[in-house]
Scaffold this motif. Structure first.
Motif, PDB file in Angstrom:
ATOM      1  N   THR A 291      -3.276   6.806  -3.930  1.00 11.31           N
ATOM      2  CA  THR A 291      -2.954   5.593  -3.174  1.00 11.31           C
ATOM      3  C   THR A 291      -2.954   4.401  -4.107  1.00 11.31           C
ATOM      4  O   THR A 291      -3.889   4.215  -4.894  1.00 11.31           O
ATOM      5  CB  THR A 291      -3.978   5.368  -2.051  1.00 11.31           C
TER       6      THR A 291
ATOM      7  N   ASN B 230      -2.520   0.168  -4.384  1.00 10.02           N
ATOM      8  CA  ASN B 230      -2.526  -1.136  -3.718  1.00 10.02           C
ATOM      9  C   ASN B 230      -2.080  -2.176  -4.736  1.00 10.02           C
ATOM     10  O   ASN B 230      -2.767  -2.400  -5.743  1.00 10.02           O
ATOM     11  CB  ASN B 230      -3.919  -1.453  -3.191  1.00 10.02           C
TER      12      ASN B 230
ATOM     13  N   ARG C 103       0.881  -1.171   0.000  1.00  9.46           N
ATOM     14  CA  ARG C 103       0.000   0.000   0.000  1.00  9.46           C
ATOM     15  C   ARG C 103       0.913   1.215   0.000  1.00  9.46           C
ATOM     16  O   ARG C 103       1.634   1.447   0.980  1.00  9.46           O
ATOM     17  CB  ARG C 103      -0.907   0.029   1.221  1.00  9.46           C
TER      18      ARG C 103
ATOM     19  N   THR D 169      -1.951  -3.409  -9.905  1.00  5.13           N
ATOM     20  CA  THR D 169      -1.923  -2.263  -8.999  1.00  5.13           C
ATOM     21  C   THR D 169      -3.202  -1.465  -9.210  1.00  5.13           C
ATOM     22  O   THR D 169      -3.507  -1.045 -10.335  1.00  5.13           O
ATOM     23  CB  THR D 169      -0.708  -1.364  -9.268  1.00  5.13           C
TER      24      THR D 169
END
Length: 734
Positions: A514, A516, A481, A538
């Motif tokens: 952001t 992940n 993350r 991603t």
């Protein structure tokens, strides 16, 4: 003072004389046993992490270039040098500019490092700004694929490229004096390059010195057809001038680079400093404001190198760029410090100036960037079974652009980060965990501000697992993350960006993005075979990207920085087979391929209000942007292979890479045809009784003379890659 009035010293003859003289001067004192054997890249120690691991041992995906493979791959730009590693491609803005693209991500998401510290340039501000690192002076290049924010902060959310140059020695040399030199030329652009490096240990055994230097000159390069693509000519309704066929105008490059370094090396550590410069001047293809009788295509280099070339390009009306960077570094290391295995400290100060010259030689826009960066790493002794490292990173940047075409206001950026990374083994399973927090602050000049100052807090977490199923089979898993703060360019751009012939509009309200990521990898080796595979995805929240609006202003498209959900999905594969080793020589087959899709992950459309500066007023628009579909300038899939051969002093290779047609394009973006690039290498290496070695080489590129236009390039319709070329020269090791 214009560029034509500045006297240019004869650097090339001096560089060539030094390069030729160094081996001869050293032959009397060199000791036998010069070692220049091929390197197993999987066994090369990776310097980008606090732990002394090899690429094969790390749980995170890493690619390394060193030794002969690096010699064959070295090119004018860093992006082109690493371009054939799985999952890595290059941007392209003429031969002077190429930035690495890692798994579809580039710009402010891929950190370019000089032995662990930022390069200090402004190559993320604009696609026409070069990376201020010279690949020909590198000892080793490492590519960290996937989010590297844990180690290097916000700007490495897509990966990092670390260049090791050894300018500050960390250990005494194997011999009192050692080094290398190289002379090369190239038929495609009349290249003339000379480089050398020297490392020496004083008689006391504690002082170690380093010096290196490079000078390169190239002319406009040859292309298979016309600079403009057929689709572009048809769209513009133009008929090309037959006299312009075969050469890309305004594609010259001239580069000077060098450094001095010295270290005191003891039994437990070292302390050293260095000073370096990087000075390059290059044309910007497709940005000619032609006047007069047109361009000269005959690669004539008579007279003073550089001086006449500059004059010629200015007479032709070519927009070109002068980049000058001065860098000063201080580094130190100490081992066995109480509860810590090692302490490493690094500091760099960089002064950078980038000047854009108009076609008549007048200064258009000047970019100044002064930066400082410090990094501290403490590797602690095992604690509850965990080996770990604590790190602190701090950086500041003072950026200013002055001129009629300055589309980004002056700003000051401050970044500070604290991280920990640890690992532990559980039998055949190795686990790595890490966490990092950052504080980012951007202050914009109030006099020209298009938005308020911004502060951002980001946090990143990472977990990786490597399972040694057997001695031959290894599996790896990764979860991350990672967060990235918007840059000043994304927040505050407002105006005509001449390099891309477009208007860029920032958004001062952008939020942190952001990512992940999940990844699974496989590595297997057995006998003559080696196989590597990776699958990854991603997902981004608030992904920041430059979107086309469909609006035309100032004779170019209007693009806006905006954000939405996005998804990157990809795969990589590499296979090696040492299929013969007999009287005919050692034969090796390598195959590789990669694919990545970058897509918006929303649905429907959204409405944006866009205000375009136009003199003392603005034009206001309302635009509809799709929330799904493909992201712009995503590299197409590709597949390649090469056969390598070695016998005695000889080695050779023949390879090809197929770049597919890119038809998965973004809104308002056009498709790009596919192409195949064929290359070949031949070298003869000879060790001497004095302990030196000589190597004569021939490197062929684009041997089919194909018209190649990378989809990742803003210039793809006006500046193809170079045509068929043969590089030739000699390397000396001593």
């Amino acid at each position: 003072m214009t560029a034509t009035s500045r006297p240019r010293p004869r650097r090339l003859p001096l560089a060539l004389a030094l390069a030729m003289a160094l081996p001869a001067a050293h032959a009397q004192q060199a000791q036998p046993g010069h070692d220049h054997q091929p390197k197993d890249l999987a066994a090369v120690e990776v310097k980008a992490t606090p732990f002394a691991d090899t690429a094969e041992d790390l749980a995170r995906p890493v690619e390394v270039l060193a030794g002969e493979r690096l010699d064959e791959a070295k090119a004018n730009s860093l992006g082109e040098t690493v371009n054939r590693l799985p999952g890595v491609q290059s941007s392209y803005f003429g031969p002077g500019v190429g930035r690495p693209i890692v798994r579809g991500m580039d710009g402010a998401r891929v950190q370019v490092l000089s032995d662990g510290l930022g390069s200090g340039d402004v190559s993320t501000v604009s696609v026409d700004h070069a990376v201020s690192i010279e690949p020909f002076l590198a000892d080793q290049i490492e590519v960290l694929k996937g989010p590297s924010t844990l180690l290097y902060g916000s700007g490495a959310i897509g990966g990092a490229v670390n260049v090791i140059d050894g300018r500050i020695p960390e250990a005494v040399t194997d011999q009192p004096l050692q080094g290398r030199a190289e002379l090369r030329g190239n038929t495609v652009n009349d290249e003339r390059t000379g480089m050398f490096r020297l490392d020496a240990t004083a008689a006391s055994g504690n002082l170690v010195f380093h010096v290196d230097g490079l000078h390169r000159e190239t002319g406009d390069y040859d292309i298979p057809g016309y600079a403009e693509s057929a689709a572009h000519l048809a769209e513009e309704g133009e008929t090309p001038d037959p006299a312009s066929k075969g050469t890309l105008p305004n594609s010259f490059v001239r580069t000077d680079a060098g450094a001095l370094g010295v270290s005191w090396v003891g039994e437990r550590g070292f302390l050293g400093l260095s000073a370096s410069l990087f000075d390059t001047r290059y044309g910007v293809p497709g940005h000619e404001h032609a006047h007069g009788d047109g361009h000269d295509h005959d690669h004539d280099h008579e007279g003073e190198p550089g001086e006449e070339q500059d004059a010629g390009h200015e007479e032709e009306g070519g927009v070109h760029i002068g980049l000058d960077q001065r860098r000063y570094e201080l580094r130190g290391g100490l081992d066995d410090v109480g509860p810590f295995k090692s302490l490493r400290a690094k500091f760099a100060h960089t002064d950078y100036t980038h000047t854009e010259y108009e076609g008549d030689g007048a200064v258009g826009t000047v970019f100044d960037n002064a930066s400082n960066e410090a990094r501290f790493e403490l590797v602690h002794q095992p604690l509850l079974g965990w080996e770990g490292a604590l790190g602190l990173q701090w950086a500041e940047r003072d950026f200013e652009a002055v001129g009629d075409e300055a589309f980004v206001p002056p700003s000051q950026s401050r970044d500070a980060g604290l991280f920990w990374i640890g690992r532990r083994g559980f039998g055949p399973v190795g686990v790595e965990l890490g966490a990092r927090v950052d504080r980012n602050k951007i202050d914009v000049d109030d006099a020209v501000a298009v938005g308020p100052d911004r502060d951002f807090d980001t946090a990143s977490l990472s977990a990786a697992l490597k399972w040694d199923v057997s001695d031959a089979l290894h599996l790896s898993f990764g979860l991350d993350r990672a967060q990235r703060s918007p840059t000043a360019e994304e927040l505050y751009s407002s105006g005509l960006h001449v390099a891309t012939a477009s208007v860029e509009i920032g958004d001062p309200d952008l939020d942190v993005e952001t990512a992940n990521r999940a990844e699974i990898g496989l590595h297997w080796h057995g006998g003559p075979f080696r196989l590597g595979l990776a699958l990854y995805q991603t997902r981004f929240d608030d992904f920041i990207y430059l979107a086309d609006t469909g609006i035309e202003e100032h004779d170019g498209p209007v693009r806006v920085w905006t954000q939405d959900k996005a998804r990157f999905t990809g795969a990589e594969a590499e296979f090696e087979w040492a299929f013969a080793d007999n009287a005919s020589g050692a034969w090796n087959l390598r195959l590789f391929g990669d694919v990545v899709r970058g897509e918006l992950d929303g649905s429907g459309t959204r409405t944006l209000d866009v205000s375009v500066p136009h003199g003392d007023h603005s034009h206001d628009y309302t635009v509809e942007l799709a929330r799904d579909g493909n992201l712009p300038r995503i590299a197409p899939w590709r597949a390649g292979g090469e056969v390598r051969w070695e016998l005695g002093s000889w080695r050779a290779s023949l390879g090809a890479v197929r770049y597919a047609r890119q038809d998965r394009v973004a809104q308002f973006e056009s498709e790009t045809p596919g192409y195949t690039l064929v290359d070949a290498h031949l070298a003869w290496h000879q060790d001497t009784a004095a302990g030196n070695a000589w190597e004569v080489f021939l490197d062929g590129s684009n041997l089919l003379d194909e018209e190649a236009r990378p989809h990742t390039s803003f210039l793809r319709d006006v500046a193809p890659l170079p045509g068929r070329g043969v590089a030739f020269g000699v390397r000396m090791f001593f």
